[in-house]
Write an enzyme that holds these catalytic residues in place. Sequence first.
Site, PDB file in Angstrom:
ATOM      1  NE  ARG A   1      -1.945   2.101   3.623  1.00 34.95           N
ATOM      2  CZ  ARG A   1      -2.589   2.642   4.652  1.00 34.95           C
ATOM      3  NH1 ARG A   1      -3.811   2.245   4.966  1.00 34.95           N
ATOM      4  NH2 ARG A   1      -2.010   3.556   5.397  1.00 34.95           N
TER       5      ARG A   1
ATOM      6  CE1 TYR B   1      -5.023   6.152   7.964  1.00 35.06           C
ATOM      7  CE2 TYR B   1      -4.769   6.051   5.573  1.00 35.06           C
ATOM      8  CZ  TYR B   1      -4.880   5.414   6.790  1.00 35.06           C
ATOM      9  OH  TYR B   1      -4.822   4.056   6.847  1.00 35.06           O
TER      10      TYR B   1
ATOM     11  CG  ASP C   1      -6.984   3.666   3.423  1.00 37.70           C
ATOM     12  OD1 ASP C   1      -8.084   4.138   3.070  1.00 37.70           O
ATOM     13  OD2 ASP C   1      -6.769   3.188   4.552  1.00 37.70           O
TER      14      ASP C   1
ATOM     15  CG  HIS D   1      -8.420   6.938   6.217  1.00 36.16           C
ATOM     16  ND1 HIS D   1      -8.816   7.690   7.289  1.00 36.16           N
ATOM     17  CD2 HIS D   1      -8.066   5.745   6.726  1.00 36.16           C
ATOM     18  CE1 HIS D   1      -8.684   6.984   8.399  1.00 36.16           C
ATOM     19  NE2 HIS D   1      -8.242   5.797   8.089  1.00 36.16           N
TER      20      HIS D   1
ATOM     21  CD  GLU E   1      -8.264   0.568   3.014  1.00 35.82           C
ATOM     22  OE1 GLU E   1      -7.221   0.033   2.585  1.00 35.82           O
ATOM     23  OE2 GLU E   1      -8.439   0.813   4.227  1.00 35.82           O
TER      24      GLU E   1
ATOM     25  CD  GLU F   1     -10.206   1.258   7.659  1.00 44.45           C
ATOM     26  OE1 GLU F   1      -9.337   0.610   7.048  1.00 44.45           O
ATOM     27  OE2 GLU F   1      -9.980   2.356   8.179  1.00 44.45           O
TER      28      GLU F   1
ATOM     29  NE  ARG G   1      -9.695  -2.043   4.108  1.00 47.51           N
ATOM     30  CZ  ARG G   1      -8.648  -2.411   4.827  1.00 47.51           C
ATOM     31  NH1 ARG G   1      -8.005  -3.509   4.555  1.00 47.51           N
ATOM     32  NH2 ARG G   1      -8.241  -1.661   5.843  1.00 47.51           N
TER      33      ARG G   1
ATOM     34  CD  GLU H   1      -4.405  -2.522   6.961  1.00 47.75           C
ATOM     35  OE1 GLU H   1      -5.583  -2.770   7.285  1.00 47.75           O
ATOM     36  OE2 GLU H   1      -3.916  -1.388   6.966  1.00 47.75           O
TER      37      GLU H   1
ATOM     38  CD1 TRP I   1      -7.118  12.339   9.824  1.00 46.05           C
ATOM     39  CD2 TRP I   1      -7.738  10.315  10.569  1.00 46.05           C
ATOM     40  NE1 TRP I   1      -5.976  11.615  10.054  1.00 46.05           N
ATOM     41  CE2 TRP I   1      -6.334  10.367  10.506  1.00 46.05           C
ATOM     42  CE3 TRP I   1      -8.349   9.128  10.997  1.00 46.05           C
ATOM     43  CZ2 TRP I   1      -5.512   9.299  10.853  1.00 46.05           C
ATOM     44  CZ3 TRP I   1      -7.553   8.072  11.346  1.00 46.05           C
ATOM     45  CH2 TRP I   1      -6.140   8.152  11.287  1.00 46.05           C
TER      46      TRP I   1
HETATM   47  C1  GCO Z   1      -6.144   0.904   7.497  1.00 43.51           C
HETATM   48  C2  GCO Z   1      -6.917   1.848   8.313  1.00 43.51           C
HETATM   49  C3  GCO Z   1      -6.270   2.320   9.564  1.00 43.51           C
HETATM   50  C4  GCO Z   1      -7.290   3.078  10.402  1.00 43.51           C
HETATM   51  C5  GCO Z   1      -7.122   2.723  11.828  1.00 43.51           C
HETATM   52  C6  GCO Z   1      -8.117   3.429  12.705  1.00 43.51           C
HETATM   53  O1  GCO Z   1      -6.463   0.796   6.331  1.00 43.51           O
HETATM   54  O2  GCO Z   1      -5.271   0.254   8.043  1.00 43.51           O
HETATM   55  O3  GCO Z   1      -7.469   2.866   7.536  1.00 43.51           O
HETATM   56  O4  GCO Z   1      -5.101   3.025   9.348  1.00 43.51           O
HETATM   57  O5  GCO Z   1      -7.171   4.442  10.227  1.00 43.51           O
HETATM   58  O6  GCO Z   1      -7.207   1.350  11.960  1.00 43.51           O
HETATM   59  O7  GCO Z   1      -8.069   2.939  13.994  1.00 43.51           O
HETATM   60 MG    MG Z   2      -8.080   1.908   5.755  1.00 43.22          MG
END
Ligand code: GCO
Ligand code: MG
Length: 401
Positions: free
Chosen positions: A147, A159, A209, A211, A235, A261, A282, A338, A401
Amino acid sequence: MKITGGKVVVCSPGRNFVTLKLETEDGVYGLGDATLNGRELAVASYLRDHVLPLLEGRDARRIEDIWQFLYKGAYWRRGPVTMSAIAAVDTALWDIKGKTLGAPVYQLLGGASRDAVMVYGHASGVTIEATVAAAGGFIAQGYKAVRAQCAVPGLERVYGVAAGRAYEPAERGPLPETVWSSERYLDTVAPLFERLRREFGAEPHLLHDVHHRLRPIEAARLGRALEPYRLFWMEDPTPADNQESFRLIRQHTTTPLAVGEVFNTIHDCRQLIQEQLIDYIRTTVVHAGGISHLRRIASLAELYQVRTGSHGATDLSPVCMAAALHFDLSVHNFGIQEYMPHTSDTDRVFPHAYTFANGVMHPGDAPGLGVGLDEALAATFPYQPAYLPIARLADGTMHDW
Ligand code: GCO
Ligand code: MG
Protein backbone atom coordinates in the site's frame (compact mmCIF):
# COMPACT_ATOMS: atom_id res chain seq x y z
CA MET A 1 -17.90 -27.14 29.82
CA LYS A 2 -19.09 -24.16 31.83
CA ILE A 3 -17.72 -20.64 31.63
CA THR A 4 -16.61 -19.84 35.18
CA GLY A 5 -15.65 -16.20 34.65
CA GLY A 6 -13.22 -14.00 32.89
CA LYS A 7 -11.40 -10.73 32.92
CA VAL A 8 -10.81 -7.74 30.72
CA VAL A 9 -7.17 -6.73 30.43
CA VAL A 10 -6.42 -3.19 29.24
CA CYS A 11 -2.78 -2.50 28.44
CA SER A 12 -0.64 -0.18 26.35
CA PRO A 13 2.59 -1.81 25.11
CA GLY A 14 3.14 0.92 22.50
CA ARG A 15 -0.60 1.51 21.99
CA ASN A 16 -3.80 0.55 23.80
CA PHE A 17 -5.34 -2.90 23.61
CA VAL A 18 -8.39 -4.38 25.30
CA THR A 19 -8.29 -8.16 25.68
CA LEU A 20 -10.97 -10.51 26.98
CA LYS A 21 -9.87 -13.66 28.76
CA LEU A 22 -12.67 -16.19 29.25
CA GLU A 23 -12.14 -19.02 31.72
CA THR A 24 -13.84 -22.42 31.87
CA GLU A 25 -14.38 -24.96 34.64
CA ASP A 26 -11.69 -27.33 33.37
CA GLY A 27 -8.98 -24.68 33.25
CA VAL A 28 -8.99 -24.00 29.48
CA TYR A 29 -9.13 -20.28 28.70
CA GLY A 30 -9.69 -18.33 25.50
CA LEU A 31 -8.64 -14.86 24.34
CA GLY A 32 -10.54 -12.30 22.30
CA ASP A 33 -9.49 -8.85 21.08
CA ALA A 34 -11.92 -6.06 22.05
CA THR A 35 -9.89 -2.99 21.01
CA LEU A 36 -11.84 -0.05 19.61
CA ASN A 37 -9.24 2.59 18.84
CA GLY A 38 -9.83 5.81 20.79
CA ARG A 39 -12.95 4.42 22.53
CA GLU A 40 -11.30 1.48 24.31
CA LEU A 41 -12.81 1.83 27.76
CA ALA A 42 -16.39 1.78 26.49
CA VAL A 43 -15.92 -1.80 25.25
CA ALA A 44 -14.02 -2.77 28.41
CA SER A 45 -16.99 -1.61 30.51
CA TYR A 46 -19.55 -3.25 28.20
CA LEU A 47 -17.75 -6.56 28.69
CA ARG A 48 -16.98 -6.23 32.40
CA ASP A 49 -20.25 -4.70 33.53
CA HIS A 50 -22.78 -6.24 31.16
CA VAL A 51 -21.43 -9.33 29.37
CA LEU A 52 -19.24 -11.28 31.79
CA PRO A 53 -21.97 -11.51 34.45
CA LEU A 54 -24.33 -12.96 31.81
CA LEU A 55 -21.83 -15.57 30.60
CA GLU A 56 -21.07 -17.25 33.88
CA GLY A 57 -22.39 -20.81 33.92
CA ARG A 58 -23.06 -20.97 30.16
CA ASP A 59 -21.66 -23.80 28.02
CA ALA A 60 -18.50 -22.53 26.28
CA ARG A 61 -18.99 -25.04 23.47
CA ARG A 62 -22.14 -23.31 22.20
CA ILE A 63 -20.44 -20.58 20.17
CA GLU A 64 -23.33 -19.83 17.81
CA ASP A 65 -25.93 -19.81 20.56
CA ILE A 66 -23.87 -17.44 22.71
CA TRP A 67 -23.41 -15.14 19.70
CA GLN A 68 -27.18 -15.01 19.15
CA PHE A 69 -27.78 -14.62 22.89
CA LEU A 70 -25.52 -11.55 23.06
CA TYR A 71 -26.82 -10.06 19.79
CA LYS A 72 -30.54 -10.63 20.24
CA GLY A 73 -30.46 -10.61 24.02
CA ALA A 74 -29.24 -7.03 24.29
CA TYR A 75 -32.28 -5.86 22.32
CA TRP A 76 -30.16 -2.87 21.13
CA ARG A 77 -28.55 -3.90 17.89
CA ARG A 78 -25.29 -3.36 16.07
CA GLY A 79 -22.83 -0.52 16.64
CA PRO A 80 -19.05 -0.72 17.17
CA VAL A 81 -19.11 -1.07 20.98
CA THR A 82 -21.63 -3.90 21.06
CA MET A 83 -20.17 -5.72 18.08
CA SER A 84 -16.59 -5.46 19.38
CA ALA A 85 -17.72 -6.95 22.69
CA ILE A 86 -19.55 -9.78 20.90
CA ALA A 87 -16.49 -10.29 18.69
CA ALA A 88 -14.24 -10.66 21.74
CA VAL A 89 -16.48 -13.35 23.25
CA ASP A 90 -16.84 -15.16 19.91
CA THR A 91 -13.07 -15.13 19.29
CA ALA A 92 -12.35 -16.38 22.82
CA LEU A 93 -14.87 -19.21 22.39
CA TRP A 94 -13.25 -20.34 19.11
CA ASP A 95 -9.90 -20.28 20.94
CA ILE A 96 -11.36 -22.45 23.71
CA LYS A 97 -12.89 -24.88 21.22
CA GLY A 98 -9.60 -25.26 19.37
CA LYS A 99 -7.65 -25.81 22.58
CA THR A 100 -10.20 -28.33 23.81
CA LEU A 101 -10.14 -30.32 20.58
CA GLY A 102 -6.37 -29.94 20.14
CA ALA A 103 -6.72 -28.24 16.73
CA PRO A 104 -5.81 -24.86 15.25
CA VAL A 105 -8.96 -22.80 14.64
CA TYR A 106 -8.56 -22.88 10.84
CA GLN A 107 -9.00 -26.66 10.93
CA LEU A 108 -12.34 -26.18 12.69
CA LEU A 109 -13.39 -23.72 9.96
CA GLY A 110 -13.04 -26.31 7.20
CA GLY A 111 -9.26 -26.48 6.91
CA ALA A 112 -6.86 -24.54 4.73
CA SER A 113 -8.13 -23.30 1.36
CA ARG A 114 -4.61 -22.15 0.46
CA ASP A 115 -1.04 -22.70 1.60
CA ALA A 116 -0.58 -19.27 3.15
CA VAL A 117 -2.12 -15.82 3.34
CA MET A 118 -0.89 -12.98 1.09
CA VAL A 119 -0.46 -9.76 3.06
CA TYR A 120 0.22 -6.15 2.11
CA GLY A 121 2.58 -3.80 3.89
CA HIS A 122 2.35 -0.01 4.35
CA ALA A 123 4.82 2.18 2.47
CA SER A 124 4.69 5.92 2.98
CA GLY A 125 6.90 8.95 2.58
CA VAL A 126 7.00 12.71 2.71
CA THR A 127 7.81 12.84 -1.01
CA ILE A 128 7.02 10.59 -3.96
CA GLU A 129 10.66 9.49 -4.08
CA ALA A 130 10.67 8.65 -0.36
CA THR A 131 7.48 6.61 -0.85
CA VAL A 132 9.06 4.77 -3.79
CA ALA A 133 12.09 3.98 -1.60
CA ALA A 134 9.84 2.74 1.21
CA ALA A 135 7.87 0.53 -1.21
CA GLY A 136 11.19 -0.84 -2.49
CA GLY A 137 12.06 -1.82 1.09
CA PHE A 138 8.89 -3.91 1.35
CA ILE A 139 9.43 -5.53 -2.04
CA ALA A 140 13.00 -6.39 -1.03
CA GLN A 141 11.58 -8.17 2.05
CA GLY A 142 9.47 -10.34 -0.24
CA TYR A 143 6.13 -8.51 -0.02
CA LYS A 144 3.99 -9.20 -3.08
CA ALA A 145 1.63 -6.34 -2.28
CA VAL A 146 2.30 -2.83 -0.98
CA ARG A 147 0.00 0.00 0.00
CA ALA A 148 1.43 3.42 -0.88
CA GLN A 149 0.53 6.73 0.77
CA CYS A 150 2.35 9.99 0.18
CA ALA A 151 2.37 13.37 1.91
CA VAL A 152 0.48 16.14 0.12
CA PRO A 153 2.44 19.37 -0.54
CA GLY A 154 0.93 22.19 1.50
CA LEU A 155 -0.81 19.90 4.03
CA GLU A 156 0.98 19.26 7.27
CA ARG A 157 -0.08 15.86 8.55
CA VAL A 158 -1.82 13.47 6.25
CA TYR A 159 -3.41 10.11 7.01
CA GLY A 160 -1.12 7.13 6.50
CA VAL A 161 2.16 9.02 6.20
CA ALA A 162 4.87 8.52 8.79
CA ALA A 163 8.03 10.60 8.84
CA GLY A 164 10.94 8.34 9.76
CA ARG A 165 8.99 5.88 11.96
CA ALA A 166 6.33 3.20 11.62
CA TYR A 167 2.92 4.75 11.00
CA GLU A 168 0.61 4.55 14.04
CA PRO A 169 -2.98 5.76 13.65
CA ALA A 170 -3.62 6.98 17.23
CA GLU A 171 -1.63 9.61 19.09
CA ARG A 172 -1.11 10.15 22.81
CA GLY A 173 -1.38 13.67 24.19
CA PRO A 174 -3.61 16.48 22.94
CA LEU A 175 -6.18 15.61 20.25
CA PRO A 176 -4.33 15.87 16.95
CA GLU A 177 -6.01 18.29 14.51
CA THR A 178 -5.13 18.34 10.82
CA VAL A 179 -6.14 20.44 7.80
CA TRP A 180 -7.39 18.76 4.63
CA SER A 181 -7.72 19.70 0.97
CA SER A 182 -9.14 17.16 -1.49
CA GLU A 183 -7.97 19.31 -4.42
CA ARG A 184 -4.32 19.17 -3.35
CA TYR A 185 -4.55 15.48 -2.52
CA LEU A 186 -6.10 14.58 -5.86
CA ASP A 187 -3.17 16.18 -7.68
CA THR A 188 -0.65 13.88 -5.94
CA VAL A 189 -2.05 10.36 -6.18
CA ALA A 190 -1.80 9.51 -9.89
CA PRO A 191 1.79 10.83 -10.18
CA LEU A 192 2.75 8.61 -7.21
CA PHE A 193 1.41 5.48 -8.86
CA GLU A 194 2.83 6.39 -12.26
CA ARG A 195 6.24 6.60 -10.57
CA LEU A 196 5.76 3.33 -8.63
CA ARG A 197 4.85 1.39 -11.78
CA ARG A 198 7.81 2.93 -13.63
CA GLU A 199 10.12 1.78 -10.82
CA PHE A 200 8.74 -1.68 -10.07
CA GLY A 201 7.03 -2.75 -13.30
CA ALA A 202 3.79 -4.70 -13.54
CA GLU A 203 4.49 -7.37 -10.91
CA PRO A 204 3.83 -6.02 -7.38
CA HIS A 205 0.26 -5.45 -6.29
CA LEU A 206 -0.22 -1.78 -5.44
CA LEU A 207 -2.93 -0.51 -3.08
CA HIS A 208 -4.07 2.90 -1.89
CA ASP A 209 -6.29 4.05 1.01
CA VAL A 210 -8.38 7.18 0.38
CA HIS A 211 -9.63 6.89 3.98
CA HIS A 212 -13.16 8.20 3.32
CA ARG A 213 -11.96 11.68 2.37
CA LEU A 214 -13.46 12.18 -1.10
CA ARG A 215 -16.93 12.85 -2.40
CA PRO A 216 -18.28 10.19 -4.76
CA ILE A 217 -17.61 12.17 -7.95
CA GLU A 218 -14.06 13.01 -6.81
CA ALA A 219 -13.46 9.34 -6.02
CA ALA A 220 -14.77 8.40 -9.46
CA ARG A 221 -12.27 10.79 -11.03
CA LEU A 222 -9.41 9.37 -8.96
CA GLY A 223 -10.36 5.79 -9.79
CA ARG A 224 -10.33 6.62 -13.48
CA ALA A 225 -6.99 8.45 -13.24
CA LEU A 226 -5.45 5.39 -11.54
CA GLU A 227 -6.63 2.86 -14.12
CA PRO A 228 -3.35 2.85 -16.14
CA TYR A 229 -1.46 1.78 -12.98
CA ARG A 230 -3.70 -1.27 -12.34
CA LEU A 231 -4.26 -0.96 -8.60
CA PHE A 232 -5.15 -4.04 -6.58
CA TRP A 233 -7.65 -1.76 -4.87
CA MET A 234 -8.63 1.76 -3.99
CA GLU A 235 -9.84 1.66 -0.37
CA ASP A 236 -12.63 3.63 1.32
CA PRO A 237 -12.96 6.12 -1.55
CA THR A 238 -15.91 7.82 0.16
CA PRO A 239 -17.84 7.19 3.40
CA ALA A 240 -20.15 4.20 2.94
CA ASP A 241 -22.84 5.35 5.36
CA ASN A 242 -24.89 5.74 2.22
CA GLN A 243 -24.07 2.55 0.34
CA GLU A 244 -25.61 3.94 -2.85
CA SER A 245 -22.73 6.41 -3.19
CA PHE A 246 -20.68 3.59 -4.57
CA ARG A 247 -22.92 3.20 -7.58
CA LEU A 248 -21.77 6.56 -8.83
CA ILE A 249 -18.09 5.65 -8.40
CA ARG A 250 -18.65 2.28 -10.05
CA GLN A 251 -20.27 3.84 -13.11
CA HIS A 252 -17.06 5.70 -13.89
CA THR A 253 -14.13 3.44 -13.09
CA THR A 254 -12.84 -0.14 -13.26
CA THR A 255 -10.32 0.43 -10.45
CA PRO A 256 -11.28 -2.24 -7.87
CA LEU A 257 -12.89 -0.91 -4.68
CA ALA A 258 -12.37 -2.08 -1.09
CA VAL A 259 -14.53 -1.03 1.84
CA GLY A 260 -15.50 -2.13 5.32
CA GLU A 261 -13.01 -1.44 8.11
CA VAL A 262 -15.57 0.66 10.02
CA PHE A 263 -18.48 -1.74 9.42
CA ASN A 264 -19.93 -3.76 12.27
CA THR A 265 -22.41 -6.16 10.69
CA ILE A 266 -23.44 -7.81 7.44
CA HIS A 267 -26.16 -5.16 7.08
CA ASP A 268 -23.56 -2.42 6.68
CA CYS A 269 -22.30 -4.10 3.51
CA ARG A 270 -25.30 -6.04 2.22
CA GLN A 271 -26.19 -3.62 -0.56
CA LEU A 272 -22.56 -3.03 -1.53
CA ILE A 273 -22.11 -6.76 -1.96
CA GLN A 274 -25.42 -7.68 -3.53
CA GLU A 275 -25.21 -4.90 -6.11
CA GLN A 276 -21.55 -5.74 -6.76
CA LEU A 277 -20.55 -2.16 -5.98
CA ILE A 278 -17.30 -3.32 -4.36
CA ASP A 279 -14.63 -5.94 -5.04
CA TYR A 280 -13.20 -6.47 -1.53
CA ILE A 281 -14.91 -6.49 1.84
CA ARG A 282 -12.57 -5.35 4.62
CA THR A 283 -14.54 -6.09 7.80
CA THR A 284 -12.44 -6.82 10.88
CA VAL A 285 -12.77 -9.78 13.25
CA VAL A 286 -12.79 -7.45 16.26
CA HIS A 287 -15.24 -4.82 14.99
CA ALA A 288 -17.68 -7.00 13.08
CA GLY A 289 -18.86 -9.64 15.49
CA GLY A 290 -15.94 -12.06 15.51
CA ILE A 291 -14.99 -15.07 13.43
CA SER A 292 -18.60 -16.33 13.31
CA HIS A 293 -20.03 -13.14 11.83
CA LEU A 294 -17.10 -12.53 9.48
CA ARG A 295 -17.73 -15.97 8.00
CA ARG A 296 -21.33 -14.99 7.33
CA ILE A 297 -20.21 -11.84 5.55
CA ALA A 298 -17.68 -13.82 3.51
CA SER A 299 -20.34 -16.35 2.52
CA LEU A 300 -22.64 -13.61 1.26
CA ALA A 301 -19.71 -11.98 -0.55
CA GLU A 302 -18.75 -15.26 -2.20
CA LEU A 303 -22.10 -15.39 -4.01
CA TYR A 304 -21.23 -12.10 -5.72
CA GLN A 305 -17.52 -12.77 -6.37
CA VAL A 306 -16.52 -10.22 -3.77
CA ARG A 307 -13.35 -11.26 -1.94
CA THR A 308 -12.14 -10.54 1.59
CA GLY A 309 -9.36 -8.11 2.52
CA SER A 310 -9.45 -7.85 6.27
CA HIS A 311 -8.29 -4.75 8.08
CA GLY A 312 -5.06 -5.44 9.99
CA ALA A 313 -3.76 -2.12 11.32
CA THR A 314 -1.73 -1.93 14.54
CA ASP A 315 -4.83 -1.03 16.55
CA LEU A 316 -5.99 -4.64 16.15
CA SER A 317 -4.10 -6.74 18.68
CA PRO A 318 -2.14 -9.92 17.89
CA VAL A 319 -5.21 -11.83 19.12
CA CYS A 320 -7.25 -10.25 16.31
CA MET A 321 -4.40 -10.78 13.84
CA ALA A 322 -4.28 -14.49 14.68
CA ALA A 323 -8.07 -14.81 14.37
CA ALA A 324 -7.94 -13.01 11.02
CA LEU A 325 -5.25 -15.38 9.74
CA HIS A 326 -7.28 -18.49 10.68
CA PHE A 327 -10.25 -16.94 8.88
CA ASP A 328 -8.14 -15.93 5.85
CA LEU A 329 -6.55 -19.33 5.48
CA SER A 330 -9.85 -21.17 5.57
CA VAL A 331 -12.31 -18.96 3.71
CA HIS A 332 -12.60 -19.70 -0.01
CA ASN A 333 -13.05 -16.13 -1.26
CA PHE A 334 -10.02 -14.66 0.49
CA GLY A 335 -8.32 -11.77 -1.30
CA ILE A 336 -5.57 -10.28 0.84
CA GLN A 337 -4.81 -9.44 4.48
CA GLU A 338 -3.44 -6.12 5.75
CA TYR A 339 -0.35 -6.48 7.93
CA MET A 340 1.32 -3.84 10.08
CA PRO A 341 3.84 -5.44 12.45
CA HIS A 342 3.33 -4.56 16.13
CA THR A 343 5.96 -3.12 18.45
CA SER A 344 8.30 -5.64 20.07
CA ASP A 345 6.68 -4.86 23.45
CA THR A 346 3.29 -5.82 21.99
CA ASP A 347 4.75 -9.04 20.59
CA ARG A 348 6.16 -9.87 24.03
CA VAL A 349 2.84 -9.22 25.79
CA PHE A 350 1.05 -11.40 23.18
CA PRO A 351 3.43 -14.24 22.24
CA HIS A 352 2.06 -15.83 19.09
CA ALA A 353 2.42 -18.75 16.70
CA TYR A 354 1.72 -16.84 13.48
CA THR A 355 4.61 -16.15 11.16
CA PHE A 356 5.54 -13.93 8.22
CA ALA A 357 7.94 -14.89 5.44
CA ASN A 358 8.23 -13.87 1.78
CA GLY A 359 5.10 -11.75 1.69
CA VAL A 360 2.78 -14.37 3.18
CA MET A 361 1.63 -15.26 6.68
CA HIS A 362 0.45 -18.45 8.38
CA PRO A 363 -1.45 -18.73 11.68
CA GLY A 364 0.61 -21.72 12.80
CA ASP A 365 -0.65 -25.07 14.08
CA ALA A 366 -0.90 -24.47 17.82
CA PRO A 367 -4.31 -25.50 19.23
CA GLY A 368 -6.83 -22.65 19.26
CA LEU A 369 -5.70 -19.26 17.98
CA GLY A 370 -2.07 -19.75 18.96
CA VAL A 371 -1.75 -16.51 20.92
CA GLY A 372 -0.97 -16.03 24.61
CA LEU A 373 -1.24 -13.09 27.00
CA ASP A 374 1.52 -12.34 29.50
CA GLU A 375 -0.64 -10.67 32.13
CA ALA A 376 2.25 -9.72 34.43
CA LEU A 377 4.03 -7.98 31.57
CA ALA A 378 0.78 -6.38 30.37
CA ALA A 379 0.33 -4.85 33.83
CA THR A 380 3.59 -2.95 33.38
CA PHE A 381 2.05 -1.06 30.40
CA PRO A 382 -0.99 0.77 31.82
CA TYR A 383 -3.68 2.35 29.61
CA GLN A 384 -2.80 5.77 28.18
CA PRO A 385 -5.50 7.94 26.59
CA ALA A 386 -4.89 8.29 22.84
CA TYR A 387 -7.08 9.48 20.01
CA LEU A 388 -7.23 9.37 16.25
CA PRO A 389 -6.62 12.74 14.60
CA ILE A 390 -9.47 14.83 13.25
CA ALA A 391 -9.45 16.78 9.98
CA ARG A 392 -10.92 20.18 9.10
CA LEU A 393 -10.96 22.08 5.82
CA ALA A 394 -8.99 25.33 5.65
CA ASP A 395 -12.12 27.30 6.66
CA GLY A 396 -12.61 25.19 9.79
CA THR A 397 -15.33 22.85 8.50
CA MET A 398 -15.12 19.34 9.98
CA HIS A 399 -14.15 16.75 7.37
CA ASP A 400 -13.58 12.99 7.38
CA TRP A 401 -10.06 12.17 8.53
C1 GCO B 1 -6.14 0.90 7.50
C2 GCO B 1 -6.92 1.85 8.31
C3 GCO B 1 -6.27 2.32 9.56
C4 GCO B 1 -7.29 3.08 10.40
C5 GCO B 1 -7.12 2.72 11.83
C6 GCO B 1 -8.12 3.43 12.71
O1 GCO B 1 -6.46 0.80 6.33
O2 GCO B 1 -5.27 0.25 8.04
O3 GCO B 1 -7.47 2.87 7.54
O4 GCO B 1 -5.10 3.03 9.35
O5 GCO B 1 -7.17 4.44 10.23
O6 GCO B 1 -7.21 1.35 11.96
O7 GCO B 1 -8.07 2.94 13.99
MG1 MG C 1 -8.08 1.91 5.76
